[in-house]
Scaffold this motif. Structure first.
Motif, PDB file in Angstrom:
ATOM      1  N   ALA A   1      10.115   8.175   9.383  1.00 25.86           N
ATOM      2  CA  ALA A   1       9.784   7.026   8.538  1.00 25.86           C
ATOM      3  C   ALA A   1       9.779   5.742   9.351  1.00 25.86           C
ATOM      4  O   ALA A   1       8.936   4.861   9.138  1.00 25.86           O
ATOM      5  CB  ALA A   1      10.782   6.936   7.379  1.00 25.86           C
ATOM      6  N   ASP A   2      10.707   5.589  10.312  1.00 28.36           N
ATOM      7  CA  ASP A   2      10.737   4.391  11.147  1.00 28.36           C
ATOM      8  C   ASP A   2       9.457   4.278  11.973  1.00 28.36           C
ATOM      9  O   ASP A   2       8.907   3.179  12.127  1.00 28.36           O
ATOM     10  CB  ASP A   2      11.964   4.419  12.061  1.00 28.36           C
ATOM     11  N   ARG A   3       8.990   5.415  12.530  1.00 25.71           N
ATOM     12  CA  ARG A   3       7.769   5.384  13.343  1.00 25.71           C
ATOM     13  C   ARG A   3       6.563   5.064  12.483  1.00 25.71           C
ATOM     14  O   ARG A   3       5.653   4.344  12.914  1.00 25.71           O
ATOM     15  CB  ARG A   3       7.581   6.752  14.022  1.00 25.71           C
ATOM     16  N   LEU A   4       6.529   5.557  11.251  1.00 25.81           N
ATOM     17  CA  LEU A   4       5.437   5.243  10.335  1.00 25.81           C
ATOM     18  C   LEU A   4       5.433   3.765   9.970  1.00 25.81           C
ATOM     19  O   LEU A   4       4.374   3.124   9.920  1.00 25.81           O
ATOM     20  CB  LEU A   4       5.545   6.103   9.081  1.00 25.81           C
ATOM     21  N   VAL A   5       6.619   3.191   9.735  1.00 26.36           N
ATOM     22  CA  VAL A   5       6.700   1.764   9.410  1.00 26.36           C
ATOM     23  C   VAL A   5       6.227   0.919  10.591  1.00 26.36           C
ATOM     24  O   VAL A   5       5.545  -0.096  10.409  1.00 26.36           O
ATOM     25  CB  VAL A   5       8.143   1.414   9.003  1.00 26.36           C
ATOM     26  N   ASP A   6       6.558   1.322  11.818  1.00 24.96           N
ATOM     27  CA  ASP A   6       6.085   0.581  12.997  1.00 24.96           C
ATOM     28  C   ASP A   6       4.560   0.574  13.058  1.00 24.96           C
ATOM     29  O   ASP A   6       3.940  -0.457  13.388  1.00 24.96           O
ATOM     30  CB  ASP A   6       6.659   1.205  14.278  1.00 24.96           C
ATOM     31  N   GLU A   7       3.928   1.715  12.748  1.00 26.24           N
ATOM     32  CA  GLU A   7       2.467   1.774  12.757  1.00 26.24           C
ATOM     33  C   GLU A   7       1.883   0.907  11.647  1.00 26.24           C
ATOM     34  O   GLU A   7       0.879   0.210  11.847  1.00 26.24           O
ATOM     35  CB  GLU A   7       1.994   3.228  12.600  1.00 26.24           C
ATOM     36  N   LEU A   8       2.497   0.905  10.468  1.00 22.67           N
ATOM     37  CA  LEU A   8       2.024   0.050   9.383  1.00 22.67           C
ATOM     38  C   LEU A   8       2.150  -1.422   9.757  1.00 22.67           C
ATOM     39  O   LEU A   8       1.264  -2.235   9.459  1.00 22.67           O
ATOM     40  CB  LEU A   8       2.804   0.353   8.105  1.00 22.67           C
ATOM     41  N   GLU A   9       3.236  -1.795  10.424  1.00 22.15           N
ATOM     42  CA  GLU A   9       3.410  -3.182  10.872  1.00 22.15           C
ATOM     43  C   GLU A   9       2.314  -3.568  11.859  1.00 22.15           C
ATOM     44  O   GLU A   9       1.805  -4.697  11.835  1.00 22.15           O
ATOM     45  CB  GLU A   9       4.786  -3.345  11.508  1.00 22.15           C
ATOM     46  N   ARG A  10       1.953  -2.638  12.750  1.00 21.41           N
ATOM     47  CA  ARG A  10       0.908  -2.935  13.740  1.00 21.41           C
ATOM     48  C   ARG A  10      -0.430  -3.179  13.051  1.00 21.41           C
ATOM     49  O   ARG A  10      -1.173  -4.104  13.417  1.00 21.41           O
ATOM     50  CB  ARG A  10       0.781  -1.763  14.708  1.00 21.41           C
ATOM     51  N   ILE A  11      -0.733  -2.389  12.021  1.00 21.14           N
ATOM     52  CA  ILE A  11      -2.013  -2.561  11.319  1.00 21.14           C
ATOM     53  C   ILE A  11      -2.014  -3.850  10.504  1.00 21.14           C
ATOM     54  O   ILE A  11      -2.991  -4.595  10.471  1.00 21.14           O
ATOM     55  CB  ILE A  11      -2.278  -1.339  10.427  1.00 21.14           C
ATOM     56  N   VAL A  12      -0.884  -4.119   9.842  1.00 24.01           N
ATOM     57  CA  VAL A  12      -0.793  -5.319   9.001  1.00 24.01           C
ATOM     58  C   VAL A  12      -0.936  -6.585   9.839  1.00 24.01           C
ATOM     59  O   VAL A  12      -1.452  -7.609   9.363  1.00 24.01           O
ATOM     60  CB  VAL A  12       0.549  -5.309   8.232  1.00 24.01           C
ATOM     61  N   ALA A  13      -0.551  -6.530  11.095  1.00 24.00           N
ATOM     62  CA  ALA A  13      -0.606  -7.711  11.951  1.00 24.00           C
ATOM     63  C   ALA A  13      -2.022  -8.257  12.108  1.00 24.00           C
ATOM     64  O   ALA A  13      -2.207  -9.477  12.267  1.00 24.00           O
ATOM     65  CB  ALA A  13      -0.016  -7.381  13.326  1.00 24.00           C
ATOM     66  N   HIS A  14      -3.014  -7.397  12.060  1.00 25.55           N
ATOM     67  CA  HIS A  14      -4.388  -7.913  12.215  1.00 25.55           C
ATOM     68  C   HIS A  14      -5.268  -7.651  10.988  1.00 25.55           C
ATOM     69  O   HIS A  14      -6.399  -8.121  10.945  1.00 25.55           O
ATOM     70  CB  HIS A  14      -5.049  -7.287  13.458  1.00 25.55           C
ATOM     71  N   ARG A  15      -4.784  -6.917   9.986  1.00 30.61           N
ATOM     72  CA  ARG A  15      -5.590  -6.694   8.779  1.00 30.61           C
ATOM     73  C   ARG A  15      -4.969  -7.301   7.532  1.00 30.61           C
ATOM     74  O   ARG A  15      -5.640  -7.451   6.520  1.00 30.61           O
ATOM     75  CB  ARG A  15      -5.795  -5.193   8.532  1.00 30.61           C
ATOM     76  N   GLY A  16      -3.704  -7.618   7.564  1.00 31.33           N
ATOM     77  CA  GLY A  16      -3.035  -8.114   6.384  1.00 31.33           C
ATOM     78  C   GLY A  16      -2.449  -6.985   5.554  1.00 31.33           C
ATOM     79  O   GLY A  16      -2.712  -5.807   5.785  1.00 31.33           O
ATOM     80  N   LEU A  17      -1.643  -7.354   4.574  1.00 31.67           N
ATOM     81  CA  LEU A  17      -0.980  -6.369   3.727  1.00 31.67           C
ATOM     82  C   LEU A  17      -1.932  -5.796   2.691  1.00 31.67           C
ATOM     83  O   LEU A  17      -2.738  -6.534   2.106  1.00 31.67           O
ATOM     84  CB  LEU A  17       0.216  -6.998   3.017  1.00 31.67           C
ATOM     85  N   PRO A  18      -1.850  -4.483   2.404  1.00 32.30           N
ATOM     86  CA  PRO A  18      -2.613  -3.920   1.288  1.00 32.30           C
ATOM     87  C   PRO A  18      -1.912  -4.202  -0.027  1.00 32.30           C
ATOM     88  O   PRO A  18      -0.732  -4.579  -0.071  1.00 32.30           O
ATOM     89  CB  PRO A  18      -2.632  -2.427   1.610  1.00 32.30           C
ATOM     90  N   THR A  19      -2.620  -3.996  -1.120  1.00 32.87           N
ATOM     91  CA  THR A  19      -2.001  -4.154  -2.430  1.00 32.87           C
ATOM     92  C   THR A  19      -1.157  -2.933  -2.786  1.00 32.87           C
ATOM     93  O   THR A  19      -0.042  -3.060  -3.299  1.00 32.87           O
ATOM     94  CB  THR A  19      -3.090  -4.364  -3.502  1.00 32.87           C
ATOM     95  N   VAL A  20      -1.688  -1.741  -2.494  1.00 31.60           N
ATOM     96  CA  VAL A  20      -1.019  -0.494  -2.867  1.00 31.60           C
ATOM     97  C   VAL A  20      -1.117   0.468  -1.691  1.00 31.60           C
ATOM     98  O   VAL A  20      -2.137   0.531  -1.002  1.00 31.60           O
ATOM     99  CB  VAL A  20      -1.658   0.132  -4.125  1.00 31.60           C
ATOM    100  N   LEU A  21      -0.042   1.224  -1.508  1.00 34.24           N
ATOM    101  CA  LEU A  21      -0.019   2.308  -0.542  1.00 34.24           C
ATOM    102  C   LEU A  21       0.065   3.616  -1.335  1.00 34.24           C
ATOM    103  O   LEU A  21       1.045   3.850  -2.034  1.00 34.24           O
ATOM    104  CB  LEU A  21       1.181   2.174   0.388  1.00 34.24           C
ATOM    105  N   ARG A  22      -0.998   4.452  -1.240  1.00 32.73           N
ATOM    106  CA  ARG A  22      -1.023   5.694  -2.007  1.00 32.73           C
ATOM    107  C   ARG A  22      -0.599   6.847  -1.096  1.00 32.73           C
ATOM    108  O   ARG A  22      -1.126   7.010   0.009  1.00 32.73           O
ATOM    109  CB  ARG A  22      -2.410   5.971  -2.567  1.00 32.73           C
ATOM    110  N   CYS A  23       0.349   7.665  -1.562  1.00 32.84           N
ATOM    111  CA  CYS A  23       0.865   8.751  -0.731  1.00 32.84           C
ATOM    112  C   CYS A  23       1.450   9.828  -1.631  1.00 32.84           C
ATOM    113  O   CYS A  23       1.550   9.669  -2.846  1.00 32.84           O
ATOM    114  CB  CYS A  23       1.917   8.230   0.248  1.00 32.84           C
TER     115      CYS A  23
END
Length: 359
Positions: free
Chosen positions: A256-278
């Motif tokens: 989960a920590d590694r997944l959060v790091d990848e999400l942080e990297r994407i958010v840095a240049h795309r911004g936050l999504p409204t919903v995360l579906r999983c």
């Protein structure tokens, strides 16, 4: 000069046997009767065994019955041959002229039947069977397009004719999709797709629509292995509105920590999504992901055992499995990252998508 031996009809034989009977009744012997008839004694005795005691009308009727019997035997033999030939073609309906031609070739090679019978059984006229196909002649107007399709299918072995048509139009070919489909089938380039049985599930919540970019990101995992048998875990993150693969990971293990790091990297240049579906995997239901989402990002969990509720990322997973993972053997983790990364880059920027009008 040799004389041609005359063949007697059954009526003539019966009449001559009557003459022989009269000679014998007058006191003559068999030799005298044979001299009177002009035949040998062997012929006389053969006639006597075959036609003795018959009248001329009976002999004529017997000859007709023999002809009818021979005709019935021939018809029965032809019917049995046709029955055996039809059993050879019982694998399916012969809908296209190509399959009909192949069936005729098979019947002519396996059974000793005429071309006329083979064409009649298959349902193709003899003129159509004898007429050479345009694709088999030197004057094939689609030879260049066929060559292009074979080269394109070699580069993209798991993509269908619709993607081929979109790329052909993009490269300047003036051709419609039906012609591409026909040439695709004639060249034997069909892609076998194993479709799973559709299941019907019930949901207690309405799905959140992805009506704009960066509204819904879908996340899912899939697994593979390197040549030494070690596992590979692949994470893919899809924007459901644009169908774009916005990010992902290729690791031996993804926490989960590694997944959060990848999400942080994407958010840095795309911004936050409204919903995360999983789904309800352990990485997604962890406190780490909940703390990251907090009140900024909503997490939409699909019902357990219903992966079709996360259809966009599941469709993406099937594409990467079919077009990348099944076609490559990875000898290391770094090799897998390079190959999968190149495929995702082509998916985002080179591959034409039917949902986007093959743009």
């Amino acid at each position: 000069m040799t004389t041609r031996r005359r063949r007697h009809t059954p009526e003539q034989i019966v009449r001559k046997l009557g003459i022989a009977d009269r000679v014998l009744a007058d006191g003559g012997d068999v030799a005298a009767a044979c001299r009177e008839l002009g035949v040998s004694e062997q012929t006389y005795y053969r006639w006597r065994n075959q036609y003795g005691g018959l009248k001329a009308e009976d002999a004529k009727r017997l000859k007709e019955l023999e002809k009818q019997n021979a005709t019935l035997k021939r018809l029965l033999a032809e019917a049995e041959l046709e029955k055996a030939a039809l059993k050879e073609l019982a694998g399916g309906k012969l809908l296209g002229p190509g399959r009909r031609r192949a069936a005729i070739r098979h019947l002519l090679s396996v059974f000793d039947i005429s071309e006329r019978m083979a064409c009649r059984l298959v349902g193709l006229s003899r003129s159509a069977w004898r007429r050479p196909l345009v694709s088999e002649t030197c004057a094939d107007p689609d030879a260049a397009l066929r060559t292009w399709l074979r080269a394109w299918a070699k580069t993209h072995p798991r993509r269908g004719y619709r993607n081929a048509h979109a790329d052909a139009v993009g490269e300047g070919w003036v051709v419609n999709v039906k012609k591409i489909q026909r040439l695709w089938r004639e060249e034997g380039l069909r892609v076998i797709v194993r479709r799973r049985r559709k299941r019907v599930g019930a949901s207690t919540a309405e799905p959140i629509p992805a009506d704009a970019p960066n509204t819904v990101w879908a996340v899912d995992f899939q697994f593979d292995a390197t040549e030494n048998g070690r596992n590979l875990k692949i994470a893919s993150i899809i924007d459901e509105h644009t169908r774009e693969c916005v990010g992902g990971l290729v690791e031996r293990s993804i926490t989960a920590d590694r997944l959060v790091d990848e999400l942080e990297r994407i958010v840095a240049h795309r911004g936050l999504p409204t919903v995360l579906r999983c789904d309800n995997g352990p990485e997604f239901v962890s406190q780490t992901l909940a703390d990251w989402a907090n009140d900024s990002v909503g997490i939409s969990y699909i019902p357990p055992g219903q992966p079709w509720r996360n259809g966009y990322v599941e469709s993406f997973n099937s594409r990467i499995r079919d077009e990348c993972l099944n076609l490559n053997s990875f000898y290391s983790l770094h090799h897998a990252r390079v190959v999968i990364g190149d495929w995702k880059r082509d998916y985002n920027h080179g591959r034409r998508h039917s949902a986007l009008g093959y743009r």
